[in-house]
Design a protein around this motif. Sequence first.
Motif, PDB file in Angstrom:
ATOM      1  N   SER A 212       0.816  -1.084  -0.116  1.00  0.00           N
ATOM      2  CA  SER A 212      -0.008   0.107  -0.063  1.00  0.00           C
ATOM      3  C   SER A 212       0.841   1.151  -0.194  1.00  0.00           C
ATOM      4  O   SER A 212       1.999   1.198  -0.094  1.00  0.00           O
ATOM      5  CB  SER A 212      -0.871  -0.002   1.364  1.00  0.00           C
ATOM      6  N   GLY A 213       0.076   2.347  -0.110  1.00  0.00           N
ATOM      7  CA  GLY A 213       1.070   3.602  -0.065  1.00  0.00           C
ATOM      8  C   GLY A 213       1.893   3.942  -1.334  1.00  0.00           C
ATOM      9  O   GLY A 213       1.858   3.063  -2.247  1.00  0.00           O
ATOM     10  N   GLN A 231      -6.552   8.385   3.265  1.00  0.00           N
ATOM     11  CA  GLN A 231      -6.293   8.279   1.920  1.00  0.00           C
ATOM     12  C   GLN A 231      -5.271   7.278   1.231  1.00  0.00           C
ATOM     13  O   GLN A 231      -3.937   7.511   1.871  1.00  0.00           O
ATOM     14  CB  GLN A 231      -5.852   9.736   1.273  1.00  0.00           C
ATOM     15  N   ASP A 232      -5.613   6.513   0.600  1.00  0.00           N
ATOM     16  CA  ASP A 232      -4.480   5.276   0.533  1.00  0.00           C
ATOM     17  C   ASP A 232      -4.694   4.508  -0.915  1.00  0.00           C
ATOM     18  O   ASP A 232      -5.980   4.593  -1.586  1.00  0.00           O
ATOM     19  CB  ASP A 232      -4.481   4.262   1.648  1.00  0.00           C
ATOM     20  N   GLN A 233      -3.769   3.521  -1.205  1.00  0.00           N
ATOM     21  CA  GLN A 233      -4.148   2.782  -2.471  1.00  0.00           C
ATOM     22  C   GLN A 233      -3.500   1.396  -2.088  1.00  0.00           C
ATOM     23  O   GLN A 233      -2.321   1.285  -1.396  1.00  0.00           O
ATOM     24  CB  GLN A 233      -3.466   3.163  -3.665  1.00  0.00           C
ATOM     25  N   LEU A 234      -4.147   0.327  -2.271  1.00  0.00           N
ATOM     26  CA  LEU A 234      -3.720  -1.149  -1.968  1.00  0.00           C
ATOM     27  C   LEU A 234      -3.570  -1.978  -3.348  1.00  0.00           C
ATOM     28  O   LEU A 234      -4.606  -2.138  -3.861  1.00  0.00           O
ATOM     29  CB  LEU A 234      -4.802  -1.458  -0.965  1.00  0.00           C
ATOM     30  N   VAL A 254      -8.827   1.940  -3.974  1.00  0.00           N
ATOM     31  CA  VAL A 254      -8.349   3.086  -3.451  1.00  0.00           C
ATOM     32  C   VAL A 254      -9.306   3.181  -2.411  1.00  0.00           C
ATOM     33  O   VAL A 254     -10.380   2.865  -2.134  1.00  0.00           O
ATOM     34  CB  VAL A 254      -8.873   4.068  -4.476  1.00  0.00           C
ATOM     35  N   VAL A 255      -8.480   3.639  -1.130  1.00  0.00           N
ATOM     36  CA  VAL A 255      -9.231   4.078   0.324  1.00  0.00           C
ATOM     37  C   VAL A 255      -9.441   5.276   0.311  1.00  0.00           C
ATOM     38  O   VAL A 255      -8.560   6.165   0.181  1.00  0.00           O
ATOM     39  CB  VAL A 255      -8.468   3.395   1.454  1.00  0.00           C
ATOM     40  N   GLY A 256     -10.414   5.812   0.380  1.00  0.00           N
ATOM     41  CA  GLY A 256     -10.695   7.392   0.580  1.00  0.00           C
ATOM     42  C   GLY A 256     -11.476   7.814  -0.703  1.00  0.00           C
ATOM     43  O   GLY A 256     -11.665   7.187  -2.068  1.00  0.00           O
ATOM     44  N   PRO A 257     -11.294   9.249  -0.968  1.00  0.00           N
ATOM     45  CA  PRO A 257     -11.941   9.847  -2.137  1.00  0.00           C
ATOM     46  C   PRO A 257     -10.978   9.284  -3.452  1.00  0.00           C
ATOM     47  O   PRO A 257      -9.762   9.305  -3.331  1.00  0.00           O
ATOM     48  CB  PRO A 257     -11.881  11.336  -2.061  1.00  0.00           C
TER      49      PRO A 257
END
Length: 389
Positions: A212-213, A231-234, A254-257
């Motif tokens: 992630s990140g 706000q993250d990406q996995l 995608v985590v968050g907007p």
Amino acid sequence: MAVHFSLSEFDRRRAAAVKALNQRGLAGILLFKQESMFYLTGYDTFGFCFFQCLWLGADGRMTLLTRAPDLRQAQHTSIIEDIRIWVDEAGADPAGALRDVVAGHGSAGTRIGIERDTQGLTAANGLRVEAAFRGFCTLEDASDLVSALRIVKSADELAYVRRAAELADDALAEVERLCTPGAFEGDILAAMQGAVFRGGGEYPGNPFILSSGPDALLCRDKAGRRRLAKQDQLTIEFAGAYCRYHAALMRTLVVGPVSDEHAAMHRACSDALDACRDTLHPGRRFGEVFDAHARVLDAAGYRAHRLNACGYSLGATFAPSWMDGPMFYTGNPQTVEAGMVLFVHIILANSDAGLAMTLGETYAITEDGPQCLSRAPRNLVPGGGSAAA
């Protein structure tokens, strides 16, 4: 015996391998690939990290040379009847013992094949084999002989692949359930692998990839785990494994907007995956599949961020990788055939923006074209959806 196929299935495979040996004028072959041993006999072990070899003669006779810890392993998981043990001791010469096995089959002075392109034969052991057989037999690289037979799956094999695909979907459902701000990567991994184990599966050929990140741009597993930010990406690439057969999936969530760029990358990956899928028909070339992927991504402005391969064959494989050949890259002349199991992955890694996007699915090829083995949608955010927020 704990074997996963009927004797008639093994007889058919051995007959095909013997036919290939005779067509090449080889008296036999030294099999060092664990995948070849499993395919021909059911032999299931990670003991290939040590010196071991299965001899298959052009007359169909087989002899396994291995160590004592794998004696009962071979007896329990394979149809091999002739098992020889080389002894761990100072001055041990397993390559010489292998030469004696071949001599016992009356193949001195002949041309024999050898699998060199495998993790089951280290460079050091390869040199020992070359030295032991010098002046005794002519060794000819035949790494492709059994591998070529393994590419097209039987109905029984496809049944195991389909079960592996169900387990992969179960693992992906766990990712989507747990992928929230503050979630620990280790908990997600534990839930994914737990879903496979609970479903009767086993460890895959290589570790699950979960990062992630900034690390979401990586294509390999690495040590160290973090918690997801607001706000993250996995990125996840993993496979369900059942009776050693694999079915893989790949996603970036995608985590968050969702930013406009992440959404655009996801659309491009989905379009590229569709283009590959539409090319996966019997008679088409592997190189054409890659070119379809490249055309879509390049037209969308992502030439600098894509890779130079977009997938590969899957089957019964062992560590260190579930990747099997052949692969999708430009110019590959390999023909797509019914019965193949093929994993297509679309990967974008924008190091300038620090953004990743991936999509991957496994397909079984039929006479009518590809059949996606996953029931999972191509979500961009956990729980569903692909549009920018």
